[in-house]
Design an enzyme around this catalytic site. Structure first.
Site, PDB file in Angstrom:
ATOM      1  N   CYS A 170       0.852  -1.178   0.000  1.00  0.00           N
ATOM      2  CA  CYS A 170       0.000   0.000   0.000  1.00  0.00           C
ATOM      3  C   CYS A 170       0.891   1.232   0.000  1.00  0.00           C
ATOM      4  O   CYS A 170       1.418   1.612   1.047  1.00  0.00           O
ATOM      5  CB  CYS A 170      -0.914  -0.002   1.231  1.00  0.00           C
ATOM      6  N   LEU A 171       1.095   1.763  -1.163  1.00  0.00           N
ATOM      7  CA  LEU A 171       1.961   2.945  -1.283  1.00  0.00           C
ATOM      8  C   LEU A 171       1.386   3.824  -2.383  1.00  0.00           C
ATOM      9  O   LEU A 171       1.089   3.347  -3.483  1.00  0.00           O
ATOM     10  CB  LEU A 171       3.394   2.510  -1.605  1.00  0.00           C
TER      11      LEU A 171
END
Lengths: 196, 344
Positions: A90-91
């Protein structure tokens, strides 16, 4: 059509100083396609990930660099922003904040920074994020254990493991590929060999 | 000096080498004789009036640095006194020069003149003489071939010890005759191809600016060792000085100007070189450079600047920026061309 020239230049650029940055990108071992790459980042110092080498599966789309590369941890990591199940990341820069000016190297550097600066308030793995917020000591210990268990490369003794597994009656090429796939973990390799 | 040389080359090389073509050449040279005689008489009268010892010394001095020993058939002059004696001494000195120069010359300059060596030997000497004159009068270029080097040494010897008003005037005289030498050279080369055209071409004086011609001479011969035709580098030792100096373009060069921007030389998206249009193309106020192709690609997609992630359309005065940045680039180009011109 993938911009092969850019990808090739990126590979050269990134591997030029990999001993300093601890980041390298190579073609995926399966084939020779520029679409499928394998990135490696070293765990940042003074973190539970120190000393580990984390492999990231990179898949480029046709429209790279105008679309972000798909990245996923292949090495198991205990981190609130990385799935402990499948290594999904999750970036923001790998999603909506991607820019064509970014490169594979800058993206991997961002992942390295993510390891040293977890963001449990915007989690990918809820369990890890909860532990990180409520019981930070346990979180660090677990992360350290996972690093030592999955991210430490133990090339020493690979031959012994191969020999051991071959004594169990498995052919050498299968043993080697199984060990390779599980990063040298003998028990997981045995499990894999038995299952398939 | 030049007219003496004609006498010599009209006689000595012709006798030394006999061939069919040479006869035509001799005929052409004889047609030229009357004109040359007049000039020779004029020149000799000037020489005699200016003191002969000077010239005797100058004419015989080249034997000292000369690597080739003079032919034994030619007696060395013991002392210089008397008009005819002086003249013969000078002619002998010239002959020695010719022999020496031809020895060094035959192998490496035949291809310069597209004619058989037997017929062009006289003309070769003329050209060498031209080289000699240009070297001495300009004292500019460093010699490349062995014989031009020796000529330079001779001239240096002259200049160090006896250089004076006489020498300068002598060279001026040579330079005057030099235009005619060029005409003769052209005529002789024409004679090799078609002997009938020779007198006509001789009668036409070909106006040659001396400096241009010396450049041509130097250029032709000096270019020889280079082998492959290529541009002169500014720091090349053999580079003719009279070529326009373009070294200043390095300081105001476009490449340098682009490098000042650092990232402006490559498109950060596709890693291709940015041309001038691309470098002056600044679609976003954040100053992010990219090539037009990548910009078009982005505009077809989400249309956000890769540098600041803002929408291109929302960037205030984006078009204005393009116009503003295009102007300095054009002024830079003008500045470059303007600063090069004075050097030429």
């Amino acid at each position: 059509m993938l911009d092969a020239a850019r990808v090739q230049k990126e590979l050269v650029e990134c591997n030029k100083d990999c001993h300093i940055s601890g980041i390298s990108v190579d073609l995926h071992r399966d084939g020779s396609s520029l679409y499928h790459l394998t990135g490696t980042i070293s765990g940042p110092l003074d973190t539970p990930y120190e000393g580990g080498a984390f492999e990231i599966d990179i898949v480029l789309s046709e429209s790279y660099p105008f679309q972000p590369p798909k990245m996923q941890f292949k090495t198991k990591v205990w981190h609130p922003n990385i799935s402990s199940q499948n290594g999904a990341i999750c970036l923001d820069i790998l999603k909506d904040q991607w820019s064509p000016a970014l490169t594979l190297k800058t993206a991997l550097l961002s992942l390295q920074a993510l390891l040293s600066a977890p963001a449990p308030n915007d989690p990918q793995d809820a369990v890890v994020a909860k532990q990180c917020l409520n019981d930070h000591t346990t979180f660090v210990a677990t992360a350290r254990y996972w690093t030592e268990a999955f991210a430490m490369r133990t090339t020493v003794g690979t031959e012994e493991k191969v020999k051991k597994l071959m004594e169990m009656g498995f052919p050498e090429n299968l043993v080697r590929s199984a060990l390779e796939n599980v990063k040298g973990d003998e028990n997981m390799a045995l499990e894999k060999l038995c299952s398939g | 000096m030049g007219s003496d040389a004609t006498m010599v080359h009209a006689s000595a090389p012709a006798f030394s080498k006999d061939s069919g073509k040479k006869k035509k050449n001799i005929r052409a040279a004889r047609l030229k004789q009357c004109k040359l005689d007049a000039r020779r008489e004029q020149w000799l009268s000037q020489v005699k009036s200016k003191g002969l010892k000077n010239f005797t010394y100058n004419a015989t001095q080249p034997k000292l640095p000369c690597p080739t020993p003079p032919p034994s058939s030619l007696p060395r002059p013991s002392d210089g006194s008397g008009g005819e004696w002086e003249e013969s001494i000078k002619i002998r000195a010239k002959q020695e020069n010719i022999i020496k120069l031809e020895d060094l010359h035959d192998s490496d300059t035949e291809s310069l003149f597209n004619s058989p060596s037997s017929t062009s030997s006289g003309m070769n000497y003329l050209m060498k003489n031209c080289l000699c004159e240009s070297h001495s009068s300009h004292s500019s270029t460093s010699g490349s071939g062995s014989y031009t080097q020796s000529v330079n040494e001779e001239k240096d010897d002259d200049g160090d010890e006896e250089k004076g008003d006489d020498d300068e005037e002598k060279e001026d005289d040579d330079d005057d005759g030099f235009d005619d030498w060029e005409t003769i050279a052209d005529a002789l080369s024409n004679a090799n191809d078609d002997s009938e055209n020779c007198p006509k071409s001789e009668t036409k004086p070909i106006p040659f600016r001396e400096d241009i011609h010396s450049d041509l001479c130097n250029h032709d011969v000096l270019k020889k060792p280079e082998g492959l035709p290529r541009a002169w580098r500014s720091d090349d030792a053999f580079r003719p000085q009279s070529l326009p100096s373009l070294s200043r373009s390095k300081h105001c060069g476009i490449s340098n100007w682009m490098n000042e921007d650092g990232q402006a030389s490559l498109c950060p998206i596709c890693y291709e070189d940015l041309d001038l249009t691309d470098t002056s193309f600044l679609p976003c106020s954040c100053g992010f450079h990219l090539c037009l192709f990548c910009h078009k690609r982005i505009m077809e997609a989400d249309g956000r600047c890769p540098g600041c992630r803002k929408l291109y359309n929302s960037a205030v005065g984006g078009d204005q920026n393009v116009a503003i940045t295009a102007t300095p680039s054009s002024s830079v180009r003008f500045h470059c061309s303007h600063s090069i011109n004075p050097g030429t």
